[in-house]
Design a protein around this motif. Structure first.
Motif, PDB file in Angstrom:
ATOM      1  N   GLY A 466       0.757  -1.354  -0.082  1.00 25.27           N
ATOM      2  CA  GLY A 466      -0.035   0.152  -0.171  1.00 25.27           C
ATOM      3  C   GLY A 466       0.826   1.465   0.115  1.00 25.27           C
ATOM      4  O   GLY A 466       0.360   2.422  -0.122  1.00 25.27           O
ATOM      5  N   LYS A 467       2.087   1.098   0.062  1.00 19.51           N
ATOM      6  CA  LYS A 467       3.113   2.344   0.116  1.00 19.51           C
ATOM      7  C   LYS A 467       3.449   2.460  -1.353  1.00 19.51           C
ATOM      8  O   LYS A 467       3.870   1.584  -2.094  1.00 19.51           O
ATOM      9  N   ILE A 468       3.981   3.710  -1.682  1.00 18.14           N
ATOM     10  CA  ILE A 468       4.489   4.216  -2.811  1.00 18.14           C
ATOM     11  C   ILE A 468       5.987   4.389  -2.474  1.00 18.14           C
ATOM     12  O   ILE A 468       5.982   5.314  -1.729  1.00 18.14           O
ATOM     13  N   VAL A 469       6.741   3.846  -2.966  1.00 18.31           N
ATOM     14  CA  VAL A 469       8.298   3.863  -2.817  1.00 18.31           C
ATOM     15  C   VAL A 469       8.978   4.139  -4.083  1.00 18.31           C
ATOM     16  O   VAL A 469       8.744   3.827  -5.375  1.00 18.31           O
ATOM     17  N   ARG A 470      10.289   4.721  -3.920  1.00 18.37           N
ATOM     18  CA  ARG A 470      11.217   4.933  -5.003  1.00 18.37           C
ATOM     19  C   ARG A 470      12.051   3.641  -5.330  1.00 18.37           C
ATOM     20  O   ARG A 470      12.349   2.937  -4.268  1.00 18.37           O
ATOM     21  N   VAL A 471      12.106   3.250  -6.587  1.00 16.97           N
ATOM     22  CA  VAL A 471      12.838   1.794  -6.814  1.00 16.97           C
ATOM     23  C   VAL A 471      13.730   2.115  -7.978  1.00 16.97           C
ATOM     24  O   VAL A 471      13.554   2.896  -8.864  1.00 16.97           O
ATOM     25  N   SER A 472      14.859   1.556  -7.877  1.00 18.96           N
ATOM     26  CA  SER A 472      15.600   1.503  -9.228  1.00 18.96           C
ATOM     27  C   SER A 472      15.297   0.042  -9.877  1.00 18.96           C
ATOM     28  O   SER A 472      14.981  -0.798  -9.483  1.00 18.96           O
ATOM     29  N   LEU A 473      15.236   0.455 -11.324  1.00 18.22           N
ATOM     30  CA  LEU A 473      14.902  -0.756 -12.260  1.00 18.22           C
ATOM     31  C   LEU A 473      16.041  -1.272 -12.594  1.00 18.22           C
ATOM     32  O   LEU A 473      16.861  -1.053 -13.505  1.00 18.22           O
ATOM     33  N   ASP A 474      16.659  -2.446 -12.103  1.00 19.87           N
ATOM     34  CA  ASP A 474      17.870  -2.969 -11.975  1.00 19.87           C
ATOM     35  C   ASP A 474      18.127  -3.958 -13.334  1.00 19.87           C
ATOM     36  O   ASP A 474      19.210  -3.860 -14.131  1.00 19.87           O
ATOM     37  N   GLU A 475      17.222  -4.820 -13.387  1.00 16.44           N
ATOM     38  CA  GLU A 475      17.349  -5.933 -14.151  1.00 16.44           C
ATOM     39  C   GLU A 475      15.986  -6.009 -14.934  1.00 16.44           C
ATOM     40  O   GLU A 475      14.946  -6.524 -14.355  1.00 16.44           O
ATOM     41  N   CYS A 476      16.001  -6.138 -16.426  1.00 13.68           N
ATOM     42  CA  CYS A 476      14.851  -6.424 -17.145  1.00 13.68           C
ATOM     43  C   CYS A 476      14.629  -7.838 -17.495  1.00 13.68           C
ATOM     44  O   CYS A 476      15.628  -8.196 -17.992  1.00 13.68           O
ATOM     45  N   ARG A 477      13.260  -8.377 -17.163  1.00 16.44           N
ATOM     46  CA  ARG A 477      13.282  -9.788 -17.252  1.00 16.44           C
ATOM     47  C   ARG A 477      12.028  -9.923 -18.273  1.00 16.44           C
ATOM     48  O   ARG A 477      10.990 -10.873 -18.058  1.00 16.44           O
ATOM     49  N   GLY A 478      12.504  -9.496 -19.325  1.00 16.47           N
ATOM     50  CA  GLY A 478      11.280  -9.658 -20.449  1.00 16.47           C
ATOM     51  C   GLY A 478       9.987  -8.887 -20.096  1.00 16.47           C
ATOM     52  O   GLY A 478      10.062  -7.589 -20.826  1.00 16.47           O
ATOM     53  N   PHE A 479       9.184  -8.798 -19.464  1.00 19.31           N
ATOM     54  CA  PHE A 479       7.772  -8.095 -18.973  1.00 19.31           C
ATOM     55  C   PHE A 479       7.853  -7.514 -17.463  1.00 19.31           C
ATOM     56  O   PHE A 479       6.692  -7.105 -17.219  1.00 19.31           O
ATOM     57  N   TYR A 480       8.850  -7.724 -16.954  1.00 21.24           N
ATOM     58  CA  TYR A 480       9.002  -7.027 -15.452  1.00 21.24           C
ATOM     59  C   TYR A 480      10.341  -6.908 -15.132  1.00 21.24           C
ATOM     60  O   TYR A 480      11.286  -7.411 -15.827  1.00 21.24           O
ATOM     61  N   TYR A 481      10.445  -6.409 -14.165  1.00 20.71           N
ATOM     62  CA  TYR A 481      11.889  -5.733 -13.596  1.00 20.71           C
ATOM     63  C   TYR A 481      12.213  -6.396 -12.064  1.00 20.71           C
ATOM     64  O   TYR A 481      11.154  -6.584 -11.320  1.00 20.71           O
ATOM     65  N   MET A 482      13.591  -6.616 -11.981  1.00 19.53           N
ATOM     66  CA  MET A 482      14.075  -6.898 -10.593  1.00 19.53           C
ATOM     67  C   MET A 482      14.661  -5.543 -10.180  1.00 19.53           C
ATOM     68  O   MET A 482      15.343  -4.814 -10.895  1.00 19.53           O
ATOM     69  N   GLY A 483      14.128  -4.979  -8.910  1.00 20.75           N
ATOM     70  CA  GLY A 483      14.719  -3.683  -8.559  1.00 20.75           C
ATOM     71  C   GLY A 483      15.300  -3.830  -7.152  1.00 20.75           C
ATOM     72  O   GLY A 483      15.173  -4.792  -6.570  1.00 20.75           O
ATOM     73  N   THR A 484      15.407  -2.512  -6.659  1.00 16.94           N
ATOM     74  CA  THR A 484      15.794  -2.215  -5.160  1.00 16.94           C
ATOM     75  C   THR A 484      15.234  -0.934  -4.742  1.00 16.94           C
ATOM     76  O   THR A 484      15.123   0.131  -5.794  1.00 16.94           O
ATOM     77  N   ILE A 485      14.997  -0.790  -3.406  1.00 14.65           N
ATOM     78  CA  ILE A 485      14.346   0.234  -2.816  1.00 14.65           C
ATOM     79  C   ILE A 485      15.333   1.381  -3.007  1.00 14.65           C
ATOM     80  O   ILE A 485      16.664   1.005  -2.565  1.00 14.65           O
ATOM     81  N   ARG A 486      15.076   2.597  -3.313  1.00 16.20           N
ATOM     82  CA  ARG A 486      16.146   3.649  -3.274  1.00 16.20           C
ATOM     83  C   ARG A 486      15.385   4.872  -2.181  1.00 16.20           C
ATOM     84  O   ARG A 486      14.027   4.987  -2.138  1.00 16.20           O
ATOM     85  N   PRO A 487      16.231   5.671  -1.683  1.00 19.20           N
ATOM     86  CA  PRO A 487      15.597   6.707  -0.569  1.00 19.20           C
ATOM     87  C   PRO A 487      15.171   7.890  -1.532  1.00 19.20           C
ATOM     88  O   PRO A 487      15.454   7.967  -2.551  1.00 19.20           O
TER      89      PRO A 487
END
Length: 487
Positions: A466-487
């Motif tokens: 339910g929270k909106i967070v900043r994320v980095s889009l680290d690795e594209c896996r076709g139709f979705y991303y693996m990412g990490t939380i950013r401040p």
């Protein structure tokens, strides 16, 4: 939403003639029945609401469950519940077949639990041939109603509980909109909002105008009030729903365009995101493009159904735009809003479609560079003009064409998705991820959705939902991303 306390309802009086008070009267009557039956069984009565079809059906199901919960039922995920209702879709024949298959499975369950009640509602129930089939093949169904009288569910539920046999209440059309009935939202942080009902477009392949009726818009004051109440209850994202939201307001006494409605919704404090669907290309205005461009809350995602890239087929579909007009509109949107994601619907195998027509569609996919496309094989719907067309495309040819188009769509979508790798975005965290990545990395993952509707999985836990967070889009896996939380 101003609901009514059932404890204030006198069920010994005659039911009111006005809405929604009449429905709350019947909810109170149902609650009395549910309490008595629960006492007899020594356990709570359960209900299961199962949805087939679109976001509008999903929103209707939230209303159905809200009424059932208000009447005293406890929600259950299983079709072994004491009251089971299927909210049906009839856009494609396979949706009908799924319902029939599931009904067959319910027959055994009802044999084991004779007091079980089974109800059917939604678009499929507006077809007379469907009603006749259910009468003859599935006589154990207790309640059937359609799309126009869903607000009467509490009243119909009461009469079904009090009587034996099949109760059928189908309306051909309505101009009524009843507000302020209970809703059981699936998500606490986002919600669909009906802004209009019905459709006036009569595409030649589509049965929706026949089962949903003609367009009727809700009053903007009612929409704004509902969204404000949802926002106060923790909702940060709303989805404005209609068969063609771009024609919103045309039947109101004081006309308001969809773009003007969006501007009013944007003013609501606490609301972070606005989505909407579906847009018809013939009605998408320059005013709407400018409102989207300048908005801080409208998500950078537009679903703009194409259906076919061939002008000849579009004419037969009664879509009322040409290939060139669609492409010009899409490119105008991309030029005005460069970071927007455009998705679409495409039908393969419409009557008379040739290999040359398919090439026209593929050309549009490559030109517009859709971020995703939902591709469908044409489904003949009895009662539509297209069903009577003689030049139906052979199944083998349709399958071949579908596979070819699907490959182009998927390749294009992957290319579009890869463009965002290495960027930062904001994601609304929606759920705990159930895939294996978290287990392999000894980290739990949560799934979020970007403004452009892209999915991203990031390390996290249920507290982030339910929270909106900043994320980095680290690795594209076709139709979705693996990412990490950013401040």
């Amino acid at each position: 939403m101003k609901t009514i306390d059932l404890d204030t309802v006198d069920i010994h009086l005659d039911p009111p003639d006005f809405e929604p008070q009449r429905q709350y009267y019947f909810m109170a009557k149902c609650r009395e029945y549910v309490r008595a039956e629960s006492s007899r069984l020594g356990r709570p009565l359960t209900c299961g609401v199962f949805t087939f079809g679109c976001q509008m059906n999903a929103r209707d199901s939230e209303k159905l469950e809200g009424i059932l919960r208000t009447a005293g039922y406890e929600a259950a995920d299983s079709e072994d519940a004491d009251f089971v209702i299927f909210n049906t879709c009839t856009v494609r024949d396979n949706a009908n077949q799924r319902v029939y298959g599931r009904l067959g499975e319910l027959k055994g369950r009802k044999r084991r639990n004779p007091s079980m009640k089974i109800a059917l509602c939604g678009c499929m129930m507006q077809e007379s041939s469907v009603i006749e089939k259910i009468r003859t093949s599935y006589p154990f169904v207790d309640l059937i109603f359609g799309t126009h009288n869903i607000y009467k569910f509490a009243e119909l539920l009461y009469h079904s509980l009090e009587t034996e046999g099949m109760l059928i209440d189908i309306w051909k059309d309505t101009d009524r909109i009843v507000e302020n009935l209970p809703v059981e939202r699936k998500y606490p942080f986002k919600s669909g909002i009906n802004i209009m009902f019905g459709c006036n477009n009569f595409c030649s392949y589509c049965i929706v105008p026949y089962v949903r009726g003609r367009e009727r818009s809700r009053e903007p004051e009612d929409i704004i009030r509902e969204i404000k109440e949802l926002t106060a209850d923790g909702v940060v994202e709303v989805m404005l729903l209609g068969q063609n939201v771009n024609s919103y307001g045309k039947n109101l006494n004081h006309s308001m365009t969809f773009a003007e409605l969006l501007q009013e919704v944007e003013k609501i404090e606490g609301l972070r995101r606005i989505r909407f669907m579906t847009s018809h290309p013939k009605d998408l205005s320059d005013e709407l493009i400018q409102v989207m461009k300048n908005s801080q809350k409208i998500c950078r995602h537009l679903h703009l159904p194409l259906q076919s890239g061939s002008t000849r087929i579009l004419q037969r579909m009664n879509r009322r735009y040409t290939k060139e007009q669609y492409v010009d509109l899409a490119m105008k949107i991309r030029s005005q809003i460069p970071d927007i994601a455009i998705t679409t619907d495409i039908i393969v195998g419409f009557p008379g479609e040739t290999p040359e027509d398919l090439e026209e569609t593929i050309d549009v996919v490559r030109t517009v560079q859709f971020d995703n496309a939902f591709t469908f094989i044409y489904s003949k719907r009895t009662g539509t003009p297209a069903a009577a067309m003689e030049d139906q495309v052979p199944e083998a040819q349709v399958k071949k064409n579908f596979d070819r188009l699907l490959k182009v769509v998927q390749d294009t979508a992957r290319e579009q998705a890869a463009k965002y790798e290495g960027t930062i975005g904001e994601a609304l965290i929606e759920e705990v991820n159930q895939e294996d990545d978290g287990a392999q990395s000894c980290q739990s993952l949560v799934t979020g959705r970007l403004s452009n509707n892209m999915i991203v999985h990031v390390p996290g836990d249920a507290s982030m939902i339910g929270k909106i967070v900043r994320v980095s889009l680290d690795e594209c896996r076709g139709f979705y991303y693996m990412g990490t939380i950013r401040p």
